[in-house]
Design an enzyme around this catalytic site. Sequence first.
Site, PDB file in Angstrom:
ATOM      1  CG  LEU A 293     -11.207  46.313 -76.015  1.00 59.01           C
ATOM      2  CD1 LEU A 293     -12.349  45.602 -75.306  1.00 59.01           C
ATOM      3  CD2 LEU A 293     -11.531  47.768 -76.207  1.00 59.01           C
TER       4      LEU A 293
ATOM      5  CB  SER B  13     -19.134  44.121 -70.891  1.00 63.04           C
ATOM      6  OG  SER B  13     -18.987  45.505 -70.670  1.00 63.04           O
ATOM      7  CE  LYS B  14     -17.530  42.396 -77.300  1.00 66.07           C
ATOM      8  NZ  LYS B  14     -17.737  41.740 -78.424  1.00 66.07           N
ATOM      9  NE  ARG B  15     -21.136  48.746 -72.155  1.00 67.82           N
ATOM     10  CZ  ARG B  15     -21.650  47.732 -72.846  1.00 67.82           C
ATOM     11  NH1 ARG B  15     -21.531  47.702 -74.148  1.00 67.82           N
ATOM     12  NH2 ARG B  15     -22.284  46.757 -72.244  1.00 67.82           N
ATOM     13  CG  ASP B  16     -16.411  46.168 -67.646  1.00 67.75           C
ATOM     14  OD1 ASP B  16     -16.946  47.097 -67.030  1.00 67.75           O
ATOM     15  OD2 ASP B  16     -16.960  45.076 -67.863  1.00 67.75           O
TER      16      ASP B  16
END
Length: 492
Positions: free
Chosen positions: A267, A260-263
């Site tokens: 990005l 996910s984007k938080r990992d």
Amino acid sequence: MRWNARNHPFVSVAFVTAFHLPHHASMSSVRVRFAPSPTGFFHIGSARTALFNWLYARHTGGAFILRIEDTDKERNSEAFLKLIYESMTWLGLDWDEGPNPDGNGERGAFGPYRQSQRGAIYEAYKQKLLASGRAYEKDGAVWFKLLGERYRVFDDHRKKEVEKVKCDPVVIDDQIRGRVERMEDEDFVIFRSDGNPVFHFVNVVDDIEMKVSHIIRGEDHLSNTSKHVRLYEGFGVTPPAFAHIPLILKSPEMGQGKMSKRDKGALIEEYQQRHFLPEALVNYLSLLGWNPGDDREKMSIAEIVRLFDLPAVNQSNAKFDGKKLAHLNMTYLLEQPAETFVALAKAFFATQPNGAAVMANENYFREIMLLAQPKIKSVDELAAYTAYFFTEDFVIDAKVKEKVMAKGDPKARLAEIIAALPTMDFSSDAAIEEAIKKLAAEKGLGFGDYQAVTRLAVTGTNAGPSITAIFRVLGRERVKARIERFLAGAQP
RNA sequence: GUCCCCAUCGUCUAGCCCGGUUAGGACGCCUCCCUUUCACGGAGAGAACCGGGGUUCGAAUCCCCGUGGGGACGCCA
């Protein structure tokens, strides 16, 4: 099932056909699209989906379309839209049709390529369905109507009674997964009560209008596909080929589930800022869910384009491994010509607060960067790795100091170096090496007895280029001053 | 809960379709060599067929059932 669709009888004909197609054939009818929505950061999963579409287009000589799915007015942002263009451009994934990379205007004969500008098209398709009786209004929204006998049943998950429709399962002949059957048994909304069309509807309409031949997307869309197939049928259009690619999962230390984007490392922006080589990232990403069928791993983009094909894509999800990516990046860094590497280093230091000072002396900078090139895994390590060349205010690593100072008489060795310094020949690494070896021989010692402690005094660490190169680059006076200061114990 | 997808070293994977391999490679980890530290490079070690049934002389490979992992079940995309 571990064997994949490479061997699936249904797709074997397609495989053979694609295989014999001339690369970059101008007459290819392959049209693929990448359709992101500008509602968040551009992450690695999106990049991989974009990459596989791009690879397939380039492999077959087809067209790669970028379509912006910006129907969610609440969550869209121009900044995220720009990020899509920038990230794809950085990765080298150029598109044949879609908005121009600078955001001004667009190219291609099937536009507009932003869904927010395609309202009239959606309206016309909606009217078609309404007229043919395949859509109806309810609760202010427009619903797609499934054909078949209706019955009502209580849904445990949603905790309410729902209307179901008895019909045959949808059969999807997926290019990667083979035959997949799925029941689609409920009418679904195609236009919200606020008048906006939903994803399933616009996606299908655009793929029809843009003459998309292959839909290559993440496996998370596999269960949407039955809806999409019903919509194609509703429009009387033969669905395109589907290819659902595996997902990228978190690495074991990151936890469970989809990346996910938080990992960390999720990005694309992150790699761009760290000045990773885009070709290394692309190479790594291509290997997540695909392989050339042999042991090759490091491949040029051209080679990947030549080798890539849909039936060779894996069916199982892949966990992200930042270490392997870093390793691949290093191998790419290692083979960069000197000028290219220096340019890379300059681009990086231009983003650093002390960049201007570091690059003030062109030759000095260049020499140090080339000293560091074979030692680092990514360009952003250059700052820390070369710091002591650009400041007298470097720290002495306490642990290294403890270790180095524990053996023999390191202070005596430093004193001997200082004494030898005034007459030492600094013209080359070899001359410096010879001088230190001569000194060592006189004292009945080895080069190593001087190396470690001198390195500690002059750089504060136990890692780096050869000590002789450090001497030469730093120059006699700075070496002397640093050793003297170290002996005085003035440093933290 | 329902439906769908998936299952080989810690990780990415080859082998599976078409049954017979000392189950191969890469990253990481460890050891050794090279060496002037650290890297690079070289050599090596350790490390896997999810379980159970079948079919077969023989199963990682074919079939079934479990289990595990992932995804989807929105008037998000």
